[in-house]
Structure formats: structure tokens, C-alpha cells
Motif scaffolding. Structure first.
Motif, PDB file in Angstrom:
ATOM      1  N   ARG A  83       0.846  -1.210   0.000  1.00 56.98           N
ATOM      2  CA  ARG A  83       0.000   0.000   0.000  1.00 56.98           C
ATOM      3  C   ARG A  83       0.877   1.255   0.000  1.00 56.98           C
ATOM      4  NH1 ARG A  83      -4.586   1.532   4.576  1.00 56.98           N
ATOM      5  NH2 ARG A  83      -4.874   3.708   3.966  1.00 56.98           N
ATOM      6  N   ASN A 125     -10.504  -4.166  -0.579  1.00 53.49           N
ATOM      7  CA  ASN A 125     -10.473  -3.042  -1.518  1.00 53.49           C
ATOM      8  C   ASN A 125      -9.654  -3.364  -2.759  1.00 53.49           C
ATOM      9  OD1 ASN A 125     -12.046  -0.913  -0.594  1.00 53.49           O
ATOM     10  ND2 ASN A 125     -10.554  -0.395   0.984  1.00 53.49           N
ATOM     11  N   ASN A 153     -17.824   0.528   4.512  1.00 50.24           N
ATOM     12  CA  ASN A 153     -18.385   1.228   5.670  1.00 50.24           C
ATOM     13  C   ASN A 153     -18.785   2.659   5.311  1.00 50.24           C
ATOM     14  OD1 ASN A 153     -15.625   1.736   5.248  1.00 50.24           O
ATOM     15  ND2 ASN A 153     -15.488   2.703   7.239  1.00 50.24           N
ATOM     16  N   HIS A 212     -16.661   3.985  -3.233  1.00 50.72           N
ATOM     17  CA  HIS A 212     -15.782   5.153  -3.080  1.00 50.72           C
ATOM     18  C   HIS A 212     -16.064   6.209  -4.163  1.00 50.72           C
ATOM     19  CE1 HIS A 212     -12.612   3.009  -0.314  1.00 50.72           C
ATOM     20  NE2 HIS A 212     -13.846   2.995   0.167  1.00 50.72           N
ATOM     21  N   ASN A 236      -9.202   8.520   7.251  1.00 47.23           N
ATOM     22  CA  ASN A 236      -8.056   8.298   6.380  1.00 47.23           C
ATOM     23  C   ASN A 236      -7.906   9.349   5.282  1.00 47.23           C
ATOM     24  OD1 ASN A 236     -10.522   7.082   5.513  1.00 47.23           O
ATOM     25  ND2 ASN A 236      -9.430   6.150   3.817  1.00 47.23           N
ATOM     26  N   ARG A 265      -0.100   7.236   4.239  1.00 47.21           N
ATOM     27  CA  ARG A 265      -1.162   6.732   5.134  1.00 47.21           C
ATOM     28  C   ARG A 265      -0.813   5.296   5.563  1.00 47.21           C
ATOM     29  NH1 ARG A 265      -4.873   7.547   9.048  1.00 47.21           N
ATOM     30  NH2 ARG A 265      -6.285   5.774   9.082  1.00 47.21           N
ATOM     31  N   ARG A 279      -8.456   4.179  12.754  1.00 43.21           N
ATOM     32  CA  ARG A 279      -8.497   3.652  11.396  1.00 43.21           C
ATOM     33  C   ARG A 279      -9.729   4.185  10.665  1.00 43.21           C
ATOM     34  NH1 ARG A 279      -5.776  -1.047  10.250  1.00 43.21           N
ATOM     35  NH2 ARG A 279      -6.172  -0.392   8.105  1.00 43.21           N
ATOM     36  N   GLY A 280      -9.692   4.074   9.322  1.00 39.23           N
ATOM     37  CA  GLY A 280     -10.783   4.609   8.514  1.00 39.23           C
ATOM     38  C   GLY A 280     -12.040   3.748   8.521  1.00 39.23           C
TER      39      GLY A 280
HETATM   40  C1  G6P Z   1     -12.476   4.008   4.654  1.00 38.36           C
HETATM   41  C2  G6P Z   1     -12.904   3.153   3.498  1.00 38.36           C
HETATM   42  C3  G6P Z   1     -12.346   1.764   3.570  1.00 38.36           C
HETATM   43  C4  G6P Z   1     -10.857   1.819   3.785  1.00 38.36           C
HETATM   44  C5  G6P Z   1     -10.519   2.627   5.010  1.00 38.36           C
HETATM   45  C6  G6P Z   1      -9.020   2.848   5.106  1.00 38.36           C
HETATM   46  O1  G6P Z   1     -13.226   3.762   5.728  1.00 38.36           O
HETATM   47  O2  G6P Z   1     -14.281   3.122   3.347  1.00 38.36           O
HETATM   48  O3  G6P Z   1     -12.624   1.100   2.376  1.00 38.36           O
HETATM   49  O4  G6P Z   1     -10.333   0.520   3.923  1.00 38.36           O
HETATM   50  O5  G6P Z   1     -11.118   3.872   4.976  1.00 38.36           O
HETATM   51  O6  G6P Z   1      -8.692   3.174   6.408  1.00 38.36           O
HETATM   52  P1  G6P Z   1      -7.183   3.103   6.915  1.00 38.36           P
HETATM   53  O7  G6P Z   1      -7.236   3.333   8.371  1.00 38.36           O
HETATM   54  O8  G6P Z   1      -6.658   1.751   6.513  1.00 38.36           O
HETATM   55  O9  G6P Z   1      -6.467   4.201   6.169  1.00 38.36           O
END
Ligand code: G6P
Length: 440
Positions: A96, A150, A173, A202, A235, A280, A310-311
Motif C-alpha cells: 500500500r 479493496n 463502511n 468510493h 483516512n 497513510r 483507522r478509517g
Molecule cells: C475508509 C474506506 C475503507 C478503507 C478505510 C481505510 O473507511 O471506506 O474502504 O479501507 O477507509 O482506512 P485506513 O485506516 O486503513 O487508512
């Protein structure tokens, strides 16, 4: 399914797993889960053990009779499963970080699910999900696949188009988060509002908002610019929207739309964050370290607050609500990723869209939302074009198709940048892209 359900979670070592466990514990009365199998790969073994030990303590403290198993052998786990949830990350967070960093060298947005990063996450993930589907066909042909991995829309569409697994639902989510945010803005309970969503994962818009049956879209948009924090995703760096733009748009765009409507600002944010705290992915790595340390504590028996960094807020609510409704044939309405079948008029019927559905035992039945409003129609169609080309590239390993996908993506600044990013990212992810490198 005798005497309870068997749930298999692929990517079970994820630090999000306690979210899921909490959801299953809370819903035990209506969702009698007997076994949860957490599956991971060798590189994730240590995390898997820590997460599973914590999950077992959570279950024990709750008193529900759920048994948690761990394995690195996916086939062992999948045998006779009722629901398979997927939340894996091919190449782990290190991959990532590359998706987020490399495009920035070319002044292109570097993001996990959008632009070049989104393409590469798809290219790495799709062959693996299709392998999982072949295993499911043999070992649990009646199971539902609930995909959280994802880019969730693209991955779900790859399953729908290229596998024999038809019982698949993609989940995010995002929509539930927007709904909760709107309820907070209106200072009412969540169950009094109804939000009609339309778009792609998204790339979704809250098209119409109702409170107690009365449309309040304009009212919410009027309040929104003063309450954007309530709709913010952890995020994504968020600046406010231009008030006049958002009012005229007359819909609430998910936070990811900032990459499209505020590209230069978002690019500047990304560069600034890169210099200050890294990508990130690197931030998430630090959060994970902290979480895993906490999970190791034998006295910890409930999900810690730190997970909120977290996101994925409401992740468990979305997943467990969906599984509960399928199992109990609840016929309630939830927003999921499913084959369009005419619900969004401007997207072809076989493609996956993110849309409100009635959730039944035979799966989500998409609710017609009609045409996409003119201001967003072109963009949504363009992203669907990108997704279809990306899926084809992932399945065939064809360089030119991958180049075409990246070049037509609206976040890509030029055909030349597309080629350079593609070459750099292919090289960086070589180990996880055998379809591009191991050609006979
Ligand atoms: C959001 C998106 C998710 C994604 C997440 C990432 O909630 O809807 O699809 O996986 O953010 O969060 P992170 O804490 O991994 O950056």
C-alpha cells in the motif's frame, strides 16, 4: 450449518478483526455463529495469533458459545462454510505504501483505492479473490462471499464477471458512515432517516435524504458545510467543500470525491503528510503496532478505543448487519455493492454498483434509483470504464490494457505519466503480479 453457522474470515489477522468479533457477539441471539475461522498467510502468522488470542478472550468474556479457530490452510477453513468474509491485503501494508508513494513522484494522487494506487491494488487482489472463489466452488458452494477487500467495487465485479460464485456482496463502511453523520447533523436517531445512495464504491453520492418520510436533502446540505467533521473519514485529509458548489450539486459526495473535485489541494496535502508522517500506510503501520501491543494484554477483553484511528468506522456494523439480514431473510434496506441489474440506469446491467438494496435470503435486491444526475453521470461512468479495464488487465495480465485503464482514469495527468507510473509500479509489485511477469 447444523447447530450454528460457520464463518470464515480471510485476512483474519487484520487488526480490524476484533470489530467483527464484537459484531458477532452482539448479534448472537439472531445470528447463531458456532465457528469463526480466521485464515491468514505465513507472513501474517504472528499477527493472526495475537488477534485470535484477543478474539478468544472477547468471546469468553461475553459468554457466547462461539469457537474461534486459526489456520494458514485456506482449504481447511473453507470446508462447509456458510459465510466467507474477505479483508485481506496482498503484499501487506508495504505494498500500500508503494501505491501511495510512487504516483506522487509524477504529481499524481497516490491513494489506496483511487487512481494508479487503486489500479494496482486491484491488479494484485483480483487473481487471489478468483482463486478463493474456485476453492469456494469446491468446498462451500452454497456459502455467501462478503467482500470487504479493496477496491471493493472492482473486486466484487471481478467475482461477478469471472467466477462461478454468484452469491457475492461487496461491502464498504462508507454509506453507513454518511448515514450516521447525517443523523448527527440533524440531531436525530439513525433509524429516523433514510438515505438514497447511488454510484460506485468510493464514488457514491447521498442523492436524497428523508427524515420521518419527508425529504430534507436541501436542509441537510444547508447545514452540512458547518458540520463537515461529522462526515469526515479518518483516512482522508479533509478541507471544506465550496458551499455554493455543494448546494448546487444537491447531493452529498463520499469523502473520496475530494480526490476528483479538489485534486490540487489533495495532492498538496498528500505531499505535506508524506514529508511529516509518511504515507497513510506508514501511519497505519504505527497504529497497528500500537494496537497489537494492546491486543497482547491478557486483561484486554473488549475492543480498544484506539481502533477508531483507522478509517473503517462501523465496519462490523455493516458486515454483521448484512450477514444477519441474509440469514434471517430480514428484507430490510442496506447499501451494498451488487450487480446493477438496472438499478442505476446509466451503468450497464452486469456491472457492480453501490446502491440501496432489500436484503433477502436470496441476496440483495437492488432498488431502482433511476438516472444519475447530470453533474456526476460522466464521472461515475468514466470510473466504471476504468474499473472494467482494470479488471480485464488483472485477469489477463495484459500490459496495454493496464496502460489504457490508467490513462483513462481522470486522476492521471497524462498518457506519459501513466506509462511511467505503470512501469514503476509493475516493477515495485513484481512479486505480487505473476500474471504480468510469468507468461508462457
Ligand atoms: C475508509 C474506506 C475503507 C478503507 C478505510 C481505510 O473507511 O471506506 O474502504 O479501507 O477507509 O482506512 P485506513 O485506516 O486503513 O487508512
Amino acid at each position: 450449518m447444523e447447530n450454528g453457522l460457520k464463518i470464515v474470515t480471510i485476512g483474519g489477522g487484520s487488526t480490524y478483526t476484533p470489530e467483527l468479533i464484537e459484531g458477532f457477539i452482539k448479534r448472537y441471539d439472531e445470528l447463531p455463529v458456532k465457528e469463526i475461522w480466521l485464515v491468514d498467510v505465513q507472513e501474517g502468522k504472528e499477527k493472526l495469533e495475537i488477534v485470535a488470542a484477543f478474539a478468544k478472550r472477547m468471546v469468553e468474556a461475553s459468554g457466547v458459545p462461539i469457537n474461534i479457530f486459526t489456520t494458514l490452510d485456506r482449504e481447511e477453513a473453507l470446508k462447509d462454510a456458510d459465510f466467507v468474509t474477505t479483508q485481506f491485503r496482498v503484499g501487506l501494508l508495504q505494498a500500500r505504501a508503494k501505491d501511495e508513494m510512487i504516483p506522487l513522484r509524477y504529481n499524481n494522487i497516490g491513494q489506496e483505492t483511487n487512481g494508479a494506487g487503486g489500479l494496482f491494488k486491484g491488479l494484485r487482489t483480483i487473481p487471489v479473490i478468483l482463486d478463493i472463489c474456485s476453492d469456494m466452488e469446491r468446498l462451500c458452494p452454497d456459502a455467501w462471499l462478503i467482500n470487504f477487500t479493496n477496491p471493493a467495487g472492482m473486486v466484487t465485479e471481478a467475482v461477478a464477471r469471472y467466477s462461478n460464485i454468484k452469491k457475492v456482496v461487496g461491502l464498504c463502511n462508507g454509506p453507513i458512515g454518511i448515514e450516521k453523520g447525517i443523523a448527527e447533523i440533524l440531531e436525530v436517531s439513525h433509524d429516523r432517516i433514510y438515505v438514497e445512495f447511488a454510484g460506485l464504491n468510493h464514488m457514491v453520492f447521498a442523492k436524497r435524504i428523508f427524515l420521518d418520510g419527508k425529504e430534507v436533502t436541501k436542509h441537510v446540505l444547508g447545514l452540512m458545510t458547518d458540520h463537515e467533521d461529522k462526515l469526515a473519514l479518518k483516512n482522508i485529509d479533509e478541507d471544506g467543500w465550496e458551499t455554493q458548489f455543494i448546494k448546487k450539486l444537491n447531493m452529498i459526495p463520499i469523502g473520496y470525491l475530494r480526490y476528483y473535485y479538489q485534486t490540487s489541494k489533495m495532492l498538496a496535502h498528500q505531499k505535506e503528510s508524506l514529508a511529516k508522517e509518511g504515507t497513510r500506510a506508514e501511519v497505519v503501520m504505527r497504529v497497528e503496532e500500537e494496537l497489537l501491543e494492546m491486543y497482547k494484554d491478557p486483561n484486554l477483553k473488549t475492543k480498544p478505543k484506539q481502533l477508531e484511528q483507522r478509517g473503517g468506522a462501523y465496519y462490523s456494523e455493516a458486515a454483521c448487519k448484512l450477514i444477519t439480514s441474509i440469514y434471517n431473510d430480514k428484507r430490510d434496506i442496506q447499501t451494498v455493492n451488487t450487480v446493477n441489474n438496472g438499478a442505476v440506469a446509466d451503468i450497464d446491467a452486469q456491472s457492480v454498483v453501490e446502491v440501496n438494496c432489500v436484503i433477502t435470503k436470496q441476496g440483495p435486491l437492488p432498488i431502482t434509483t433511476g438516472e444519475l444526475p447530470i453533474p456526476v453521470k460522466g464521472l461515475v461512468q468514466q470510473i466504471k470504464t476504468f474499473e472494467r479495464l482494470a479488471i480485464e488487465a488483472a485477469v489477463t495480465g495484459d500490459y496495454d490494457t493496464a496502460l489504457l485503464a490508467l490513462t483513462v482514469n481522470p486522476l492521471t495527468t497524462s498518457d506519459t505519466d501513466a506509462k511511467s507510473m505503470l512501469d514503476d509500479l509493475l516493477e515495485a509489485h513484481k512479486d505480487y503480479l505473476p500474471q504480468f511477469f510469468l507468461k508462457l
